[in-house]
Write a protein that holds these residues in place. Sequence first.
Motif, PDB file in Angstrom:
ATOM      1  N   GLU A  49       0.819  -1.209   0.000  1.00 48.78           N
ATOM      2  CA  GLU A  49       0.000   0.000   0.000  1.00 48.78           C
ATOM      3  C   GLU A  49       0.853   1.259   0.000  1.00 48.78           C
ATOM      4  O   GLU A  49       0.578   2.210  -0.728  1.00 48.78           O
ATOM      5  N   VAL A  50       1.919   1.288   0.793  1.00 52.78           N
ATOM      6  CA  VAL A  50       2.788   2.468   0.820  1.00 52.78           C
ATOM      7  C   VAL A  50       3.520   2.610  -0.513  1.00 52.78           C
ATOM      8  O   VAL A  50       3.695   3.719  -1.015  1.00 52.78           O
ATOM      9  N   THR A  51       3.917   1.508  -1.106  1.00 50.96           N
ATOM     10  CA  THR A  51       4.530   1.557  -2.443  1.00 50.96           C
ATOM     11  C   THR A  51       3.575   2.219  -3.429  1.00 50.96           C
ATOM     12  O   THR A  51       3.965   3.088  -4.215  1.00 50.96           O
ATOM     13  N   ARG A  52       2.305   1.840  -3.375  1.00 48.77           N
ATOM     14  CA  ARG A  52       1.280   2.426  -4.256  1.00 48.77           C
ATOM     15  C   ARG A  52       1.089   3.914  -3.952  1.00 48.77           C
ATOM     16  O   ARG A  52       1.031   4.748  -4.862  1.00 48.77           O
ATOM     17  N   LEU A  53       1.010   4.268  -2.659  1.00 50.15           N
ATOM     18  CA  LEU A  53       0.816   5.670  -2.274  1.00 50.15           C
ATOM     19  C   LEU A  53       1.982   6.552  -2.700  1.00 50.15           C
ATOM     20  O   LEU A  53       1.787   7.703  -3.099  1.00 50.15           O
ATOM     21  N   LYS A  54       3.209   6.032  -2.620  1.00 54.48           N
ATOM     22  CA  LYS A  54       4.377   6.812  -3.024  1.00 54.48           C
ATOM     23  C   LYS A  54       4.329   7.170  -4.508  1.00 54.48           C
ATOM     24  O   LYS A  54       4.841   8.211  -4.908  1.00 54.48           O
ATOM     25  N   GLU A  55       3.726   6.324  -5.309  1.00 57.40           N
ATOM     26  CA  GLU A  55       3.669   6.549  -6.756  1.00 57.40           C
ATOM     27  C   GLU A  55       2.565   7.522  -7.159  1.00 57.40           C
ATOM     28  O   GLU A  55       2.546   7.987  -8.292  1.00 57.40           O
ATOM     29  N   GLN A  56       1.647   7.838  -6.250  1.00 60.06           N
ATOM     30  CA  GLN A  56       0.548   8.749  -6.548  1.00 60.06           C
ATOM     31  C   GLN A  56       1.003  10.198  -6.414  1.00 60.06           C
ATOM     32  O   GLN A  56       2.005  10.500  -5.776  1.00 60.06           O
ATOM     33  N   GLU A  57       0.216  11.084  -7.007  1.00 62.87           N
ATOM     34  CA  GLU A  57       0.443  12.518  -6.839  1.00 62.87           C
ATOM     35  C   GLU A  57       0.056  12.918  -5.424  1.00 62.87           C
ATOM     36  O   GLU A  57      -0.794  12.291  -4.803  1.00 62.87           O
ATOM     37  N   GLY A  58       0.687  13.963  -4.918  1.00 60.31           N
ATOM     38  CA  GLY A  58       0.323  14.472  -3.605  1.00 60.31           C
ATOM     39  C   GLY A  58       1.545  14.798  -2.792  1.00 60.31           C
ATOM     40  O   GLY A  58       2.681  14.653  -3.238  1.00 60.31           O
TER      41      GLY A  58
END
Length: 146
Positions: free
Chosen positions: A69-78
Amino acid sequence: MRKVIEYTLVSADGAFDDPVNLGFKLYQGGRAHPWAGRLNAIPKYVFSSTLGSADWNNSTLVRGDAVAEVTRLKEQEGGDLLIFGHGVLAERLLRAQLTDVIDLSVYPVLAGSGRQFFRDGQAAQLRLAAVKAFSKIVKMTYELQH
C-alpha cells in the motif's frame, strides 16, 4: 514521487516508548493535539488491523499489506507521507527500503532502558541532511541512501 518521512523522538541513549501502541495513541489523541486544526485538514492513512473504522477527518483505514500500500501511495500525486513514531509500520517500511527521510529528534535524557531505535535487522545507509537545535531537543534529518 512522494517521499516517506518518519519523525521520531528518542532519548539520548536511543530509546523510544511503546512502539506497538504509539501510532494508535497518536490516532486516538491527535484530535486534541495542539496541531489538531492542521492535522484535521490533511489526508491521513491509518494502518490498523484492530480499528473498526477511521472516523477522524480525512482518514482512510488501510488493512492488509502495508508495504504494498505504501509503495502504491508513493507513486501517486500528492504531498509527502509522514509517519509519527517508530512503531511496527515504520519498522516494516524501513526494512523494505521505502523510508526516504528520518527526522530523529533527541531529547536530553538517558532512559537507561526501553526499546532501541535501531536494532538488528535494521541496517540503513544514512546521509545527514540537516541539524536544528530547539530549546532542549536536537533534530537531525537523515536521508536514506537506497
